[in-house]
Structures are given as structure tokens and as C-alpha cells.
Design an enzyme around this catalytic site. Structure first.
Site, PDB file in Angstrom:
ATOM      1  N   SER A 146     -12.671  -7.066   8.515  1.00  0.00           N
ATOM      2  CA  SER A 146     -12.187  -8.448   7.799  1.00  0.00           C
ATOM      3  C   SER A 146     -12.704  -8.457   6.350  1.00  0.00           C
ATOM      4  O   SER A 146     -11.823  -8.925   5.198  1.00  0.00           O
ATOM      5  CB  SER A 146     -12.377  -9.550   8.631  1.00  0.00           C
ATOM      6  N   ASP A 157     -11.067 -10.191  19.077  1.00  0.00           N
ATOM      7  CA  ASP A 157     -10.756  -8.769  19.365  1.00  0.00           C
ATOM      8  C   ASP A 157     -11.688  -7.962  20.318  1.00  0.00           C
ATOM      9  O   ASP A 157     -11.625  -6.917  20.535  1.00  0.00           O
ATOM     10  CB  ASP A 157     -11.210  -8.153  18.010  1.00  0.00           C
ATOM     11  N   ARG A 201     -10.795  -8.253   2.478  1.00  0.00           N
ATOM     12  CA  ARG A 201     -11.009  -9.343   1.491  1.00  0.00           C
ATOM     13  C   ARG A 201     -11.729  -9.039   0.312  1.00  0.00           C
ATOM     14  O   ARG A 201     -11.338  -9.445  -0.961  1.00  0.00           O
ATOM     15  CB  ARG A 201     -11.505 -10.513   2.210  1.00  0.00           C
ATOM     16  N   GLY A 214      -2.415  -5.523  10.546  1.00  0.00           N
ATOM     17  CA  GLY A 214      -1.798  -6.984  10.503  1.00  0.00           C
ATOM     18  C   GLY A 214      -2.547  -7.762   9.585  1.00  0.00           C
ATOM     19  O   GLY A 214      -1.868  -8.523   8.799  1.00  0.00           O
ATOM     20  N   SER A 244      -5.394 -18.639  13.793  1.00  0.00           N
ATOM     21  CA  SER A 244      -5.392 -17.391  13.235  1.00  0.00           C
ATOM     22  C   SER A 244      -5.992 -17.317  11.708  1.00  0.00           C
ATOM     23  O   SER A 244      -5.606 -18.081  10.811  1.00  0.00           O
ATOM     24  CB  SER A 244      -3.815 -16.981  13.005  1.00  0.00           C
TER      25      SER A 244
HETATM   26  C1  S3P Z   1      -8.412 -10.852  11.445  1.00  0.00           C
HETATM   27  C2  S3P Z   1      -8.323 -11.919  12.079  1.00  0.00           C
HETATM   28  C3  S3P Z   1      -7.888 -11.857  13.587  1.00  0.00           C
HETATM   29  C4  S3P Z   1      -8.474 -10.586  14.146  1.00  0.00           C
HETATM   30  C5  S3P Z   1      -7.928  -9.436  13.313  1.00  0.00           C
HETATM   31  C6  S3P Z   1      -8.727  -9.644  11.748  1.00  0.00           C
HETATM   32  C7  S3P Z   1      -8.842 -11.453   9.795  1.00  0.00           C
HETATM   33  O1  S3P Z   1      -6.441 -11.851  13.921  1.00  0.00           O
HETATM   34  O2  S3P Z   1      -7.697 -10.387  15.295  1.00  0.00           O
HETATM   35  O3  S3P Z   1      -8.357  -8.190  13.820  1.00  0.00           O
HETATM   36  O4  S3P Z   1      -9.338 -10.423   9.268  1.00  0.00           O
HETATM   37  O5  S3P Z   1      -8.525 -12.467   9.672  1.00  0.00           O
HETATM   38  P1  S3P Z   1      -5.578 -13.220  13.717  1.00  0.00           P
HETATM   39  O6  S3P Z   1      -5.664 -13.994  12.742  1.00  0.00           O
HETATM   40  O7  S3P Z   1      -4.065 -12.886  14.113  1.00  0.00           O
HETATM   41  O8  S3P Z   1      -6.299 -14.023  14.981  1.00  0.00           O
END
Ligand code: S3P
Length: 464
Positions: A49, A347, A53, A121, A194
Site C-alpha cells: 500500500s 487481506d 502511494r 486493484g 475501502s
Molecule cells: C488497499 C486497501 C484494501 C486492501 C488492498 C490494499 C490499499 O482494499 O484489500 O490489498 O492499499 O488501499 P479495499 O480498499 O478494497 O478494502
């Protein structure tokens, strides 16, 4: 022969697909078998994460951002490439050591080609937010897993800010994002917990005048807020009496390059940690694990289950709390994990389900609806993996109950559905189950945890 990652033809030892960042592979399934006590000290790769960023904010800051400890997994490499395509200079200096020269807030250039986000994602949703605030058009796509995931959760608030979207039915990638010429600030209450949606809105809000506010009914990981502040943006966080968190960003700041030190990813540390808890006699140390309070739900749960986890040398590095963790094999007992804890361990449920299979008694996990829209339908994939390995369980629409008997029988083959965490979780199971466990595909592990197999075998794990 076909590439096992993308199903294109496999010729002369290579995948014939020429997609950016796609290496292709023919690596077969992998098995894990009963292993001797795990011992030693390891360091897991950087936090996924924070790595995304750091590249994104470095890419729109003024000046040169030095990033150390960056996760060099496929997900993050896709984000690096996409930031380059939109004008940032992103250079690898050494292992985990990168430099990013940014274009300034509002300065993204329109990418000349499709942005391929691979399996990620996070990369997709955050960059859709960033593009939404700029007067550029970008077309996003991903692999077969990402192109099935819901994007309406970001397109809905970003449309309110002035962006428009042309995608597949049901709001799926591939999708064109037409950024707003004059983005508007909004106040938005998240309908799902989220951090990706929150971050997409804040990134779009960078280009809007005035204040953009995201209201989170349940707080989620706050790496975006921390890093935005670190780069000089004004971010206010107010915890309301009803338990919700209000995150407000003042738009159109000048972001100034700032060094980022990325801690080890607690979501990756989870795998050697659970392995050490279930393999008898184990005693390992995992160094430099990020302990952001909004990420530590798994560790709290494991400790409730009786895990012997010691936090050593707690410190702050790069604005995030970190520690070295010593983990010893433990007799675990079943617990109930409340829905309220889900955002801080979202996760980690697959690997918790594995720990639960080695506990004695019932572990009940609630509030799991979001697991259905991760890299795979994780609730279904975990349930199928437990079934294949003889673990008694019950999966509902948004809950999972595992009946632990002290040891999982094992002996099954698990379908990973292009999901790195399913692959790693069930390999961990096989290290202590009565019979070996096989996973059908290990390629996706590189998206978040390159070197997973080597790290585990260095502790004594037997993988073949
Ligand atoms: C993440 C947020 C989570 C997590 C993903 C990483 C992030 O997803 O499951 O692996 O870096 O913001 P969600 O925002 O869909 O909960």
C-alpha cells in the site's frame, strides 16, 4: 503450450504476449509438506500500500523523492510504469531504492497508450482517482482477475467530482477515464469500508479547489493521509462521536518531494508468522514489520488465540510504527473475530483461516462481504481450499466458521484463481498438515511477495 499467467501462446521459453510488465510463466503448481521447526531471522518485502502511494505522490510532487524499501512486486511495478507514462521520471537506483521526479499537482500528461494495471486493484483505483482530477483521458485495463473487479465504487464519487467514464457493463475494466477539466470538491460518505476508494477521492481532490471530505463509517488504513501530510498537503482528521472518521483535504496544494522509507508489509509478514505458529518447535524473528494501528487486526486476533508473538524494538520509521516480531510455535484456540475488525485485517482472512484450522475449537469470522471482490472471491476460494484439505467449516454470504482440531489433515490441491494470498496461505497450511498441500498456480505470488519461496525455505520450510 500456453502461458499460465495470461493463456497466450508460449514459444521458445517465452510468452508471446507483449504486455507491459508481463513476464509470463510456465512455472508449475507447488506443494508444501510437513517441515521441521522453522528458525531464523527474515525481512519481508516493503509494504504494498505504501509503495504504490510513494510512487504516485512522488510522481506529482515538485522535486525528487527518494524511496527506500519499495516493494518490487509486479503490482507496484505496474504503478511505476503508469506514472512514467503520465510524465513522472521513475528510476530504480538499487534494490528497493527508487527515485521519482514529479510533474507537480495538475501536471500529469495524457498517456499515449493504455495503462495496464496488471493484477492490482490498488494501482487501478488510486490512479483512476488521480487521472479523474486532471484534464486528461486514460484507458485502464488489467489482467483477467482485475477486469472482473467492481469499479463503480470509485467511478460513482469521481463522477460527482466531474470525471466521466466509459467502461464495460457493470463498471468493469477496461475503462476510459475522462478527467475533469474543473474538478469539484465533494463530501462523500463511503458506502463500503475501502481505503482504495477513500484514496481515489483524495487524489482527485488534490486538483479541486476548496476542501474534499471523505467520511468513513469505519476507519481504514490511513497511509494516503499520512503520506499526503508528509508531502506537505493539509489533511484534517476528525473522529466523530458516532465512530466515523472525517478526512478532509485542502485542494490544490503544492506537494514537495520528501523521502519515503517503506516498512515491511504486515500483510506479507502474516505468512511466515502463521507458519511459525503452526509448525511445532518454530522460533523465528521477522524484522521491520509495519504496525500501523489500522493494519494489525491479524496480530491482535492471533494473540487472542494464544499466539506467542513478541514485539521487539518498537520504533517509528518513515512516519509509521514498526517493530521486529519474534514468533514461537503456539497452541492456538478458536475465537470470534468481530466484523468491526475486518478493515484492519481485510487481506489476512485467508491465512487466519489456516491458523484457525490448526487451533482447537471454533473460529468465527464475521463481516467478510468485501472478501468476495478481492483478487478472487476469497471467501469461496478459502472455503474450497479448506474443503479440499479436510477442514470442517461453514461459509455464509459474509462469514466463515472454521472448526479447528489442532491440525489440518491436508492432502488437497487448491485452486488459487489468480490470487496471491490464496496461494501463500495454503502453502503455509501444507508445512504443518498431516499430508502435503498443493496449490495449482504460484505465479501471482510475485505481485506482492517476490522471493516468498526462498524466504520460507531459508526458515526451513519444505516446498517443492
Ligand atoms: C488497499 C486497501 C484494501 C486492501 C488492498 C490494499 C490499499 O482494499 O484489500 O490489498 O492499499 O488501499 P479495499 O480498499 O478494497 O478494502
Amino acid at each position: 503450450m500456453k502461458c499460465t499467467v495470461c493463456q497466450s501462446d508460449w514459444r521458445r521459453g517465452k510468452c508471446t504476449a507483449r504486455r507491459i510488465g508481463h513476464r509470463g510463466s510456465q512455472v508449475p503448481a507447488q506443494s508444501a509438506q510437513i517441515s521441521p521447526a522453522l528458525t531464523g531471522t527474515v525481512t519481508v518485502p516493503g509494504d504494498k500500500s505504501i509503495s504504490h502511494r510513494a510512487l504516485i505522490l512522488g510522481g506529482i510532487a515538485v522535486g525528487e523523492t527518494e524511496v527506500t524499501g519499495l516493494l518490487e512486486g509486479d503490482d507496484v511495478l505496474h504503478t511505476a510504469e503508469c506514472m512514467r507514462r503520465m510524465g513522472a521520471t521513475v528510476t530504480r537506483v538499487g534494490e528497493g531504492h527508487w527515485r521519482v521526479r514529479g510533474v507537480g499537482v495538475g501536471g500529469l500528461i495524457e498517456p499515449a497508450d493504455i495503462l495496464d494495471m496488471g493484477n492490482s486493484g490498488t494501482g487501478a483505483r488510486l490512479l483512476m482517482g488521480l487521472v479523474a482530477g486532471h484534464p486528461v483521458t486514460a484507458i485502464f485495463t488489467g489482467d483477467a482477475s482485475l477486469n472482473k473487479r467492481p469499479m463503480a465504487r470509485v467511478t460513482e464519487p469521481l463522477s460527482r467530482m466531474g470525471a466521466s467514464f466509459v467502461g464495460r457493463a457493470g463498471g468493469k475494466l477496461p475503462m476510459a477515464v475522462i478527467g475533469a477539466r474543473d474538478p469539484m470538491p465533494i463530501e462523500y460518505r463511503l458506502p463500503v469500508a475501502s481505503a482504495q476508494v477513500k484514496s481515489a477521492i483524495l487524489l482527485a481532490g488534490l486538483c479541486a479547489p476548496g476542501e474534499t471530505t471523505v467520511i468513513e463509517p469505519e476507519p481504514t488504513r490511513d497511509h494516503s493521509e499520512r503520506l499526503l501530510g508528509h508531502f506537505g498537503a493539509e489533511v484534517r482528521i476528525v473522529d466523530a462521536a458516532d465512530g466515523s472518521r472525517h478526512v478532509t483535504l485542502r485542494g490544490q496544494p503544492e506537494l514537495i518531494a520528501a523521502p519515503v522509507v517503506v516498512p515491511g508489509d504486515p500483510s506479507s509478514a502474516a505468512f511466515p508468522i502463521v507458519a511459525a505458529l503452526i509448525v511445532p518447535g518454530s522460533d523465528i524473528t521477522v524484522r521491520n514489520v509495519g504496525l500501523n494501528p489500522l493494519r494489525v487486526g491479524l496480530f491482535d486476533t492471533l494473540i487472542e488465540m494464544g499466539a506467542r508473538i513478541d514485539y521487539l524494538d518498537r520504533r517509528v520509521a518513515g512516519g509509521e510504527p514498526v517493530a521486529d516480531l519474534r514468533i514461537r510455535h503456539s497452541e492456538l484456540k478458536g475465537v470470534t473475530v468481530p466484523a468491526a475488525r475486518a478493515p484492519s485485517m481485510i487481506d489476512e482472512y485467508p491465512v487466519l483461516a489456516v491458523a484457525a484450522a490448526f487451533a482447537r475449537g471454533t473460529t468465527r469470522m464475521e463481516g467478510l462481504a468485501e472478501l468476495r471482490v478481492k483478487e478472487s472471491d476469497r471467501l469461496a476460494a478459502v472455503a474450497a481450499g479448506l474443503a479440499a484439505n479436510g477442514v470442517t467449516h461453514e461459509a455464509g454470504a459474509d462469514y466463515l466458521v472454521v472448526q479447528g482440531t489442532g491440525r489440518a489433515p491436508g492432502g488437497g490441491t487448491v485452486a488459487t484463481h489468480m490470487d496471491h494470498r490464496i496461494a501463500m496461505s495454503f502453502l503455509v497450511m501444507g508445512l504443518a498438515s498431516a499430508q502435503p498441500v498443493t496449490v495449482d498456480d504460484t505465479h501471482m505470488i510475485d505481485t506482492s511477495f517476490p522471493g516468498f519461496g526462498g524466504l520460507m525455505t531459508s526458515l526451513g520450510a519444505i516446498l517443492s
